[in-house]
Scaffold this motif. Structure first.
Motif, short mmCIF file in Angstrom:
data_model
loop_
_atom_site.label_atom_id
_atom_site.label_comp_id
_atom_site.label_asym_id
_atom_site.label_seq_id
_atom_site.Cartn_x
_atom_site.Cartn_y
_atom_site.Cartn_z
N TYR A 235 12.74 -12.33 -1.68
CA TYR A 235 13.38 -11.21 -2.72
C TYR A 235 12.47 -9.78 -2.04
O TYR A 235 11.87 -10.44 -3.00
CB TYR A 235 14.03 -11.51 -3.71
N PHE A 236 13.14 -8.43 -2.26
CA PHE A 236 12.74 -7.55 -1.89
C PHE A 236 13.03 -6.43 -2.07
O PHE A 236 14.47 -6.16 -2.04
CB PHE A 236 12.17 -7.33 -0.59
N CYS A 237 12.60 -5.62 -3.11
CA CYS A 237 13.58 -4.21 -3.47
C CYS A 237 12.55 -3.04 -3.25
O CYS A 237 11.87 -3.36 -4.60
CB CYS A 237 13.51 -4.61 -5.14
N PRO A 238 12.31 -2.09 -2.34
CA PRO A 238 11.05 -1.11 -2.81
C PRO A 238 11.66 -0.29 -3.24
O PRO A 238 10.16 0.84 -3.31
CB PRO A 238 11.42 -0.54 -0.76
N GLN B 130 -2.48 -4.78 -3.80
CA GLN B 130 -2.20 -3.48 -1.92
C GLN B 130 -1.67 -4.71 -1.38
O GLN B 130 -1.33 -4.40 -0.31
CB GLN B 130 -3.91 -2.90 -1.31
N LYS B 131 -1.97 -6.19 -1.78
CA LYS B 131 -1.35 -7.48 -0.86
C LYS B 131 -0.98 -8.29 -1.85
O LYS B 131 -2.37 -9.21 -1.95
CB LYS B 131 -2.58 -7.81 0.74
N SER C 220 7.78 5.96 -0.42
CA SER C 220 8.61 5.96 0.54
C SER C 220 7.93 5.66 1.45
O SER C 220 8.83 5.42 2.88
CB SER C 220 8.19 7.67 1.45
N ALA C 221 6.63 4.75 1.61
CA ALA C 221 5.89 3.67 1.88
C ALA C 221 7.25 2.23 1.92
O ALA C 221 7.36 2.15 1.58
CB ALA C 221 4.52 3.58 1.75
N PRO C 222 6.99 2.06 2.34
CA PRO C 222 7.59 0.41 3.11
C PRO C 222 6.95 -0.95 2.71
O PRO C 222 5.58 -0.34 2.20
CB PRO C 222 7.73 0.44 4.71
N LEU C 223 7.64 -1.41 2.39
CA LEU C 223 6.94 -3.57 1.65
C LEU C 223 7.24 -4.12 3.22
O LEU C 223 7.99 -3.55 3.92
CB LEU C 223 8.89 -3.54 1.16
N ILE C 224 6.69 -4.42 3.54
CA ILE C 224 5.69 -5.03 4.92
C ILE C 224 5.34 -6.66 4.95
O ILE C 224 4.20 -6.86 3.90
CB ILE C 224 4.32 -4.04 5.39
N LYS D 134 0.91 -0.95 -0.16
CA LYS D 134 0.03 -0.62 0.08
C LYS D 134 1.20 0.95 -0.22
O LYS D 134 1.69 1.89 0.67
CB LYS D 134 -0.96 -0.15 1.05
N GLY D 135 0.25 2.37 -0.79
CA GLY D 135 1.34 3.29 -0.92
C GLY D 135 2.55 3.55 -2.20
O GLY D 135 3.74 4.43 -1.97
N LYS D 136 2.85 2.05 -3.25
CA LYS D 136 4.01 2.59 -3.07
C LYS D 136 3.93 2.31 -4.32
O LYS D 136 2.86 1.89 -5.05
CB LYS D 136 4.82 0.51 -3.28
#
Length: 550
Positions: free
Chosen positions: A526-529, A487-488, A538-542, A431-433
């Motif tokens: 694997y995560f790449c924000p 969103q998820k 600026s929102a994080p990956l959660i 959300k917010g990305k």
């Protein structure tokens, strides 16, 4: 005084012969049932990992409602199915074969009439003595130097047949017992040590072997518990899948019945409307027929009259057919019914697709794992939460060690937990990305310099770029057409099947799947924000906990 103490010691030894526990140390302790305090008979294991005689455990559980472990008191929801622990049973049999003391008694060689039980055997005298006849060996100085041992019948086995001296030494070269005189002869240059020293080393080896055997027992018991655990887990998973399948097909049947009822109702209403229209047409036609019949009667009368004046005075309109409605060709139109059926089938197909997607997602969620971010792999600009569940880009490069496993150009991070087999699933909130990449990567990926994420390079990911473009990062990138903005996202991996699938959790719809892949290394989340883009991203990956009721 010392002699009396020694005598009392020997008397205690006679009255209380060496027990099973003292004969084999810790191994005997490990092989004893904590209920009967004796060596296991038909050993069985409880779900908590403790072992008992089968008969002892059955007696403990007689006439009680809630079964529990007699050792740790853990209570079991249902009575466990007791099966013989074959591995432990084999160890018990081996132990009994090698270490149980002989029941035969060695008698005193000096007693004349009633032979008493021997307390010690003297290797020098080559004689076994009861407590009374042993007394000189405890008192006379010259006899005190004799070698005493626990009573044995085969005294010759402890005496050198060549020199008739006690076998007090051990030749390590020939692996045999020797006497002192042997070391001056055939074994003069050999490595000989006191028998006690060699025995001590043998005991040390046996203790190590015992420790290994105990570890093997623990490992096998752990393996049994693991098998039982995964069997129960598989059973519960199957039950959930069966319930989901029943629910799915029940929903489909209800949808089919609803669509059928709606279609029949529409067809019935159409039939009634058509019948009403037909009745109105028939009434109108009958009215026109009545009027035409009246005209026909009037014309017939005029045709039969001989009154010329009357004929000349008729209305000119009577000389032409009356005006009537121009009726079209009557036919049966079924187009509406066909279209209605087509719409119903389309609706049914959409329902089927939706239900299938929900079932597949539910099944994948059964393999949910707890994923935590690995700070040692994180790009220096990334900021991780204290619990390791969130990551965002911070613009400022942090002073962190340049580990080989750390990304130095690509703003990425891996999960701590890697997987080398089986299935696993995790969910990430987006959300917010406005830009992100998400998926899995193999352990051997290149983490330095610029990186192109693709299966060929060890990455299986999907991503959002340019705020509204969703891509599957295959070897040739694939633009995805999604009805809603996820969103998820749920990520599912089947290692053996070579499958990586992505799902929109909230809409329960499939996003993309990599199929037919070949995994040989450990696989990591694997995560790449990406960069925060002046606050726009600026929102994080959660990493979110999986909610099975969503």
């Amino acid at each position: 005084m010392a002699e009396k103490i020694r005598s009392r010691k020997y008397r205690r030894s006679r009255d209380n012969p060496p027990s099973l526990s003292s004969s084999s140390g810790l191994l005997a302790k490990e092989l004893k049932c904590s209920v009967c305090l004796d060596v296991f008979t038909d050993p069985v294991s409880t779900p908590c990992g403790h072992n008992f005689c089968k008969s002892c455990l059955n007696r403990c559980w007689e006439n009680i409602q809630n079964c529990f472990c007699p050792f740790c008191k853990e209570t079991f929801s249902k009575r466990p199915d007791l099966k013989i622990n074959t591995a432990l049973s084999e160890v018990v049999q081996l132990f009994q074969k090698k270490f149980i003391l002989s029941k035969s008694e060695v008698l005193c060689d000096i007693c004349d009439e009633r032979k008493l039980k021997a307390l010690k055997s003297c290797l020098v005298c080559q004689t076994s003595y009861c407590e009374t006849h042993l007394e000189p060996h405890l008192r006379v100085l010259s006899l005190k130097k004799h070698k005493l041992m626990d009573p044995v019948e085969n005294m010759k086995d402890y005496i050198c047949q060549k020199h008739e001296r006690p076998l007090e030494l051990f030749c390590r070269d020939d692996q045999t017992r020797v006497c002192v005189f042997c070391t001056d002869g055939d074994h003069k240059t050999h490595n000989t040590v006191p028998l006690e020293e060699e025995s001590k080393e043998k005991k040390s080896e046996l203790m190590k072997t015992q420790k290994d055997v105990q570890q093997m027992i623990q490992d096998k018991n752990k393996k049994i518990q693991d098998i039982k655990y995964f069997t129960e887990l598989r059973r519960k998973s199957t039950e959930r899948e069966k319930a989901a399948s029943v629910e799915l097909f029940s929903d489909l049947m209800r949808s089919i019945e609803r669509c059928q009822a709606e279609l029949l109702e529409m067809m019935e209403e159409k039939q009634k409307a058509a019948e009403k229209q037909d009745e109105e047409l028939i009434q109108e036609l009958q009215q026109e027929i009545t009027e035409l019949k009246m005209r026909d009667t009037e014309l017939d009368h005029l045709l039969h009259t001989e009154d010329h004046l009357q004929l000349l005075q008729i209305d000119p309109s009577l000389c032409s057919p009356p005006h009537t409605r121009n009726w079209p060709e009557i036919s049966m139109n079924t187009d509406v019914s066909v279209e209605t059926l087509r719409r119903a089938l389309t609706q049914l197909q959409e329902t089927l697709d939706q239900k299938l997607s929900q079932t597949v997602l539910r099944r994948m969620q059964q393999y949910a794992v707890d994923v935590t971010l690995d700070p040692d792999t994180a790009h220096p600009n990334l900021i991780l939460s204290n619990d390791g569940k969130q990551v965002r880009h911070g613009d400022i490069k942090h002073g962190v060690p340049d580990y080989p496993e750390r990304f130095d150009k690509c703003a990425s991070v891996l999960g701590k937990e890697g997987f080398l087999s089986g299935r696993f699933y995790f969910e990430v909130q987006l959300k917010g990305k406005s830009k992100w990449d998400l998926g899995v990567a193999r352990e051997s990926i290149n983490r330095k310099g610029k990186i192109r994420v693709s299966p060929q390079n060890g990455y299986w990911t999907v991503g959002l770029w340019n705020e509204n473009e969703y891509w599957a990062c295959a070897d040739s990138y694939v633009l995805l057409s999604l009805r809603v903005k996820p969103q998820k996202v749920g990520v599912f991996v089947d290692y053996e099947e070579g499958l990586v699938s992505f799902y929109d959790v909230e809409s329960r719809s499939h996003i993309y799947s990599f199929t037919g892949q070949s995994f040989t290394n450990r696989i990591y989340p694997y995560f790449c924000p990406f960069s925060n883009d002046s606050g726009k991203n600026s929102a994080p990956l959660i990493i979110s906990p999986v909610n099975f009721n969503e």
